[in-house]
Enzyme design. Sequence first.
Site, PDB file in Angstrom:
ATOM      1  CB  ILE A   1      -0.912  -0.011   1.230  1.00  0.00           C
ATOM      2  CG1 ILE A   1      -1.820  -1.244   1.151  1.00  0.00           C
ATOM      3  CG2 ILE A   1      -1.746   1.258   1.300  1.00  0.00           C
ATOM      4  CD1 ILE A   1      -2.734  -1.397   2.334  1.00  0.00           C
TER       5      ILE A   1
ATOM      6  CG  ASN B   1      -4.404  -1.202  -7.396  1.00  0.00           C
ATOM      7  OD1 ASN B   1      -3.493  -1.939  -7.820  1.00  0.00           O
ATOM      8  ND2 ASN B   1      -5.193  -1.570  -6.410  1.00  0.00           N
TER       9      ASN B   1
ATOM     10  CG  HIS C   1      -9.070  -5.366  -5.856  1.00  0.00           C
ATOM     11  ND1 HIS C   1      -8.074  -5.831  -5.013  1.00  0.00           N
ATOM     12  CD2 HIS C   1     -10.231  -5.890  -5.411  1.00  0.00           C
ATOM     13  CE1 HIS C   1      -8.625  -6.600  -4.095  1.00  0.00           C
ATOM     14  NE2 HIS C   1      -9.923  -6.653  -4.298  1.00  0.00           N
TER      15      HIS C   1
HETATM   16  C1  GRF Z   1      -4.098  -9.454 -10.527  1.00  0.00           C
HETATM   17  O1  GRF Z   1      -5.127 -10.354 -10.252  1.00  0.00           O
HETATM   18  C2  GRF Z   1      -4.440  -8.076 -10.032  1.00  0.00           C
HETATM   19  O2  GRF Z   1      -5.795  -7.797 -10.096  1.00  0.00           O
HETATM   20  C3  GRF Z   1      -3.992  -8.143  -8.598  1.00  0.00           C
HETATM   21  O3  GRF Z   1      -2.820  -8.891  -8.616  1.00  0.00           O
HETATM   22  C4  GRF Z   1      -2.823  -9.765  -9.745  1.00  0.00           C
HETATM   23  C5  GRF Z   1      -1.587  -9.462 -10.530  1.00  0.00           C
HETATM   24  O4  GRF Z   1      -1.400 -10.357 -11.586  1.00  0.00           O
HETATM   25  N1  GRF Z   1      -3.846  -6.802  -8.060  1.00  0.00           N
HETATM   26  P1  GRF Z   1      -0.253 -10.118 -12.646  1.00  0.00           P
HETATM   27  O5  GRF Z   1       1.071 -10.013 -11.885  1.00  0.00           O
HETATM   28  O6  GRF Z   1      -0.566  -8.861 -13.400  1.00  0.00           O
HETATM   29  O7  GRF Z   1      -0.269 -11.342 -13.521  1.00  0.00           O
END
Ligand code: GRF
Length: 201
Positions: free
Chosen positions: A92, A107, A109
């Site tokens: 964070i 970001n 999520h």
């Molecule tokens: C994804 O599911 C994203 O939403 C979350 O962390 C994961 C990252 O995956 N915050 P990657 O490293 O982009 O494959």
Amino acid sequence: MLKIAVLASGRGSNLQSIINSIEKASLSAEIRIVVSDNKDAGALDKARKHNIAARFIDPASYGSKSNYEKAIIKVFEEKGIDLVVMAGFMRILGKDFIEYYQGRIMNIHPSLLPSFPGLHAQRQALEYGVKYTGCTVHFADQGMDTGPIILQAVVPIKDNDTEESLASRILGKEHVIYPEAIRLYSENKLQVKGRKVIIKE
Ligand code: GRF
């Protein structure tokens, strides 16, 4: 052209989707640097494969979170970064960093926020028993997954879904909406009004 920095801790599939969008010219931007807090992050390898500057900045080498973030800001400033894209960055960001790049940090999520913020969002959705989940791109603020929402995509949950099967279908949508949100930003089409992000298409 929009100069992007990507912060990533893991495998980097979202980073790859942004690289792909730039390479096929559906996104007009340049990834100037990828920074990770994990020296083994797949994201660093993916960046290097595409001749993008990639740096592991070790949190253990800095006395505090604030010093660590100052070091990242310094690197980003040297690169003239316009937009910071968090793609699986497992930290964070603190007040100083958020204020420095106010309104210029995104970001992603893997849930339909504000449901299921924090870790293991897919597991949280399965355990809760919701019928639909998805993913959210939002501007980052000082909270955890709380900033103004830019784009969301819905993913229906199947009775036989596992955490892995669900995560993989959500990821498919993440790879669509993240480059799209960055495109909207790069074309100056996002206007933040309080909690709302108006899309001027
Ligand atoms: C994804 O599911 C994203 O939403 C979350 O962390 C994961 C990252 O995956 N915050 P990657 O490293 O982009 O494959």
